[in-house]
Design an enzyme around this catalytic site. Structure first.
Site, PDB file in Angstrom:
ATOM      1  N   ARG A 137      -6.435  14.300  -3.844  1.00 28.48           N
ATOM      2  CA  ARG A 137      -5.280  13.423  -4.089  1.00 28.48           C
ATOM      3  C   ARG A 137      -4.984  13.334  -5.569  1.00 28.48           C
ATOM      4  NH1 ARG A 137      -7.791   8.340  -1.542  1.00 28.48           N
ATOM      5  NH2 ARG A 137      -5.942   7.224  -2.216  1.00 28.48           N
TER       6      ARG A 137
ATOM      7  N   ARG B 215       7.259   9.803  -5.400  1.00 24.54           N
ATOM      8  CA  ARG B 215       6.128  10.613  -5.884  1.00 24.54           C
ATOM      9  C   ARG B 215       6.506  12.051  -6.146  1.00 24.54           C
ATOM     10  NH1 ARG B 215       0.487   8.677  -3.263  1.00 24.54           N
ATOM     11  NH2 ARG B 215       1.216   6.608  -2.820  1.00 24.54           N
TER      12      ARG B 215
ATOM     13  N   LYS C 151      -2.859   0.067  -8.405  1.00 20.09           N
ATOM     14  CA  LYS C 151      -1.432  -0.225  -8.176  1.00 20.09           C
ATOM     15  C   LYS C 151      -1.253  -1.296  -7.100  1.00 20.09           C
ATOM     16  CE  LYS C 151      -0.540   4.005  -6.856  1.00 20.09           C
ATOM     17  NZ  LYS C 151      -1.894   4.585  -6.862  1.00 20.09           N
TER      18      LYS C 151
ATOM     19  N   ARG D 299     -11.106   3.573   4.130  1.00 19.05           N
ATOM     20  CA  ARG D 299     -10.055   4.537   4.477  1.00 19.05           C
ATOM     21  C   ARG D 299     -10.620   5.950   4.619  1.00 19.05           C
ATOM     22  NH1 ARG D 299      -5.113   3.149   0.374  1.00 19.05           N
ATOM     23  NH2 ARG D 299      -5.040   5.426   0.280  1.00 19.05           N
TER      24      ARG D 299
ATOM     25  N   ARG E  38     -14.141   0.931  -2.249  1.00 16.06           N
ATOM     26  CA  ARG E  38     -13.016   0.125  -1.769  1.00 16.06           C
ATOM     27  C   ARG E  38     -13.140  -0.172  -0.277  1.00 16.06           C
ATOM     28  NH1 ARG E  38      -6.856   1.902  -2.535  1.00 16.06           N
ATOM     29  NH2 ARG E  38      -7.557   3.801  -1.493  1.00 16.06           N
TER      30      ARG E  38
HETATM   31  P1  AP5 Z   1      -6.122  -0.277  -5.401  1.00 11.30           P
HETATM   32  O1  AP5 Z   1      -5.328  -1.395  -5.956  1.00 11.30           O
HETATM   33  O2  AP5 Z   1      -6.307  -0.185  -3.934  1.00 11.30           O
HETATM   34  O3  AP5 Z   1      -5.589   1.129  -5.988  1.00 11.30           O
HETATM   35  P2  AP5 Z   1      -4.247   1.934  -5.713  1.00 11.30           P
HETATM   36  O4  AP5 Z   1      -3.779   2.441  -7.023  1.00 11.30           O
HETATM   37  O5  AP5 Z   1      -3.301   1.114  -4.901  1.00 11.30           O
HETATM   38  O6  AP5 Z   1      -4.866   3.126  -4.888  1.00 11.30           O
HETATM   39  P3  AP5 Z   1      -4.410   3.867  -3.569  1.00 11.30           P
HETATM   40  O7  AP5 Z   1      -5.582   4.765  -3.208  1.00 11.30           O
HETATM   41  O8  AP5 Z   1      -3.983   2.913  -2.489  1.00 11.30           O
HETATM   42  O9  AP5 Z   1      -3.207   4.675  -4.042  1.00 11.30           O
HETATM   43  P4  AP5 Z   1      -2.659   5.960  -3.452  1.00 11.30           P
HETATM   44  O10 AP5 Z   1      -1.453   6.111  -4.255  1.00 11.30           O
HETATM   45  O11 AP5 Z   1      -3.569   7.118  -3.435  1.00 11.30           O
HETATM   46  O12 AP5 Z   1      -2.518   5.597  -1.889  1.00 11.30           O
HETATM   47  P5  AP5 Z   1      -1.309   5.140  -1.000  1.00 11.30           P
HETATM   48  O13 AP5 Z   1      -1.790   4.140  -0.051  1.00 11.30           O
HETATM   49  O14 AP5 Z   1      -0.105   4.831  -1.801  1.00 11.30           O
HETATM   50  O15 AP5 Z   1      -7.563  -0.329  -6.128  1.00 11.30           O
HETATM   51  C1  AP5 Z   1      -8.583   0.625  -5.819  1.00 11.30           C
HETATM   52  C2  AP5 Z   1      -9.968  -0.039  -5.850  1.00 11.30           C
HETATM   53  O16 AP5 Z   1     -10.263  -0.438  -7.193  1.00 11.30           O
HETATM   54  C3  AP5 Z   1     -10.060  -1.330  -5.012  1.00 11.30           C
HETATM   55  O17 AP5 Z   1     -11.340  -1.402  -4.440  1.00 11.30           O
HETATM   56  C4  AP5 Z   1      -9.850  -2.463  -6.026  1.00 11.30           C
HETATM   57  O18 AP5 Z   1     -10.501  -3.662  -5.639  1.00 11.30           O
HETATM   58  C5  AP5 Z   1     -10.453  -1.860  -7.292  1.00 11.30           C
HETATM   59  N1  AP5 Z   1      -9.779  -2.254  -8.526  1.00 11.30           N
HETATM   60  C6  AP5 Z   1      -8.443  -2.469  -8.730  1.00 11.30           C
HETATM   61  N2  AP5 Z   1      -8.192  -2.763 -10.028  1.00 11.30           N
HETATM   62  C7  AP5 Z   1      -9.406  -2.691 -10.667  1.00 11.30           C
HETATM   63  C8  AP5 Z   1      -9.815  -2.870 -12.041  1.00 11.30           C
HETATM   64  N3  AP5 Z   1      -8.925  -3.135 -13.028  1.00 11.30           N
HETATM   65  N4  AP5 Z   1     -11.130  -2.707 -12.340  1.00 11.30           N
HETATM   66  C9  AP5 Z   1     -12.032  -2.397 -11.355  1.00 11.30           C
HETATM   67  N5  AP5 Z   1     -11.710  -2.231 -10.047  1.00 11.30           N
HETATM   68  C10 AP5 Z   1     -10.407  -2.359  -9.713  1.00 11.30           C
HETATM   69  O19 AP5 Z   1      -0.971   6.500  -0.211  1.00 11.30           O
HETATM   70  C11 AP5 Z   1      -1.868   6.995   0.775  1.00 11.30           C
HETATM   71  C12 AP5 Z   1      -1.359   8.316   1.305  1.00 11.30           C
HETATM   72  O20 AP5 Z   1      -0.078   8.124   1.936  1.00 11.30           O
HETATM   73  C13 AP5 Z   1      -1.108   9.403   0.255  1.00 11.30           C
HETATM   74  O21 AP5 Z   1      -2.274  10.102  -0.029  1.00 11.30           O
HETATM   75  C14 AP5 Z   1      -0.048  10.270   0.958  1.00 11.30           C
HETATM   76  O22 AP5 Z   1      -0.643  11.100   1.910  1.00 11.30           O
HETATM   77  C15 AP5 Z   1       0.787   9.231   1.688  1.00 11.30           C
HETATM   78  N6  AP5 Z   1       1.937   8.772   0.898  1.00 11.30           N
HETATM   79  C16 AP5 Z   1       2.132   7.502   0.417  1.00 11.30           C
HETATM   80  N7  AP5 Z   1       3.283   7.436  -0.265  1.00 11.30           N
HETATM   81  C17 AP5 Z   1       3.837   8.686  -0.211  1.00 11.30           C
HETATM   82  C18 AP5 Z   1       5.017   9.241  -0.757  1.00 11.30           C
HETATM   83  N8  AP5 Z   1       5.877   8.506  -1.490  1.00 11.30           N
HETATM   84  N9  AP5 Z   1       5.256  10.551  -0.511  1.00 11.30           N
HETATM   85  C19 AP5 Z   1       4.427  11.287   0.237  1.00 11.30           C
HETATM   86  N10 AP5 Z   1       3.280  10.828   0.757  1.00 11.30           N
HETATM   87  C20 AP5 Z   1       2.984   9.520   0.541  1.00 11.30           C
END
Ligand code: AP5
Length: 215
Positions: A166, A83, A8, A155, A122
């Site tokens: 998660r 979410r 994402k 991370r 990552r």
């Molecule tokens: P990447 O693009 O980083 O993936 P992502 O989907 O953004 O993954 P996240 O882990 O950041 O999402 P998340 O939703 O768990 O975390 P968030 O930061 O929002 O890609 C991942 C890896 O794959 C990278 O190394 C990339 O290079 C590689 N890649 C990408 N595309 C690829 C492809 N097509 N093929 C191969 N490799 C690829 O949230 C973190 C924490 O914050 C949550 O756990 C929660 O505690 C809190 N939080 C955030 N938002 C909320 C909310 N709305 N409500 C409550 N808690 C929240």
């Protein structure tokens, strides 16, 4: 919307820049709060490290403030919000008050084993959350962000057991009713996020072009 590691953030950063949209990523905002040691950051740190969701009240207040910023007027790309059903309801209220609406909800489909593999490799940059992968998308100089020169790090929540927590708690349990809510309104498009970056980019661009989403 999509599970952790679905790609994402990778796609959202690119699309927002190309289409002149504000990229609101609640995960990035929370990590900045942790880095800055704000009261929100202090409260969120442990919750995020164990793979749980931060409380709706905190997230909704943080998001409301961000949505009110000047750079959102041309359109917004939401990454990681809403979410939960409570967050989706709060978003509806905010948009109603602003006379704005949701153009589309894109759901990134991917299996648990693939995200565990992706997230274990990552690396992110300290300054701006730019995303890399040690094998499939390494930086030019190991450990250094190509874009802003800051240090790359792994991370806390990218350990396999936390990734699985998660995936199950945040994606399978909390997000499912939100997706159904938007599906019932005809807003959802599914995308195969296990494809290569180039394939995902092409599919997403086609989908957004079809919506006339270019700002
Ligand atoms: P990447 O693009 O980083 O993936 P992502 O989907 O953004 O993954 P996240 O882990 O950041 O999402 P998340 O939703 O768990 O975390 P968030 O930061 O929002 O890609 C991942 C890896 O794959 C990278 O190394 C990339 O290079 C590689 N890649 C990408 N595309 C690829 C492809 N097509 N093929 C191969 N490799 C690829 O949230 C973190 C924490 O914050 C949550 O756990 C929660 O505690 C809190 N939080 C955030 N938002 C909320 C909310 N709305 N409500 C409550 N808690 C929240």
């Amino acid at each position: 919307m999509g599970p952790p590691g679905a790609g994402k953030g990778t796609q959202a950063g690119r699309i927002a820049a190309e289409r002149g949209l504000a990229h609101i990523a609640t995960g990035d905002m929370l990590r900045a709060a942790v880095r800055d040691g704000t009261p929100l950051g202090l409260e969120a740190k442990a919750v995020m490290a164990r793979g749980d969701l931060v409380s709706d009240d905190l997230i909704i207040a943080m998001f409301r403030e961000r949505l009110g910023a000047d750079d959102t007027s041309a359109g917004v790309l939401l990454d990681g919000f809403p979410r939960t059903e409570a967050q989706a309801g709060a978003l509806d209220d905010m948009l109603l008050g602003l006379d704005r609406s949701i153009a589309a909800v894109v759901v990134f489909d991917i299996d648990e084993e693939t995200v565990v593999r992706r997230l274990s490799g990552r690396r992110m940059c300290r300054a701006n959350d730019h995303v890399y992968h040690v094998e499939s998308n390494p930086p030019a100089v190991e450990g250094v962000c190509d874009i802003d020169g800051s240090e790359l790090y792994q991370r806390d929540d990218d350990q396999p057991d936390v990734i699985r927590t998660r995936f199950r708690k945040q994606w399978i349990e909390a997000a499912a009713p939100v997706i159904e809510y938007y599906r019932g309104r005809g807003l959802v498009s599914n995308l195969d996020a296990a494809q290569s970056r180039e394939q995902v980019s092409a599919e997403l661009d086609e989908l957004l072009d079809g919506l006339g989403a270019r700002a």
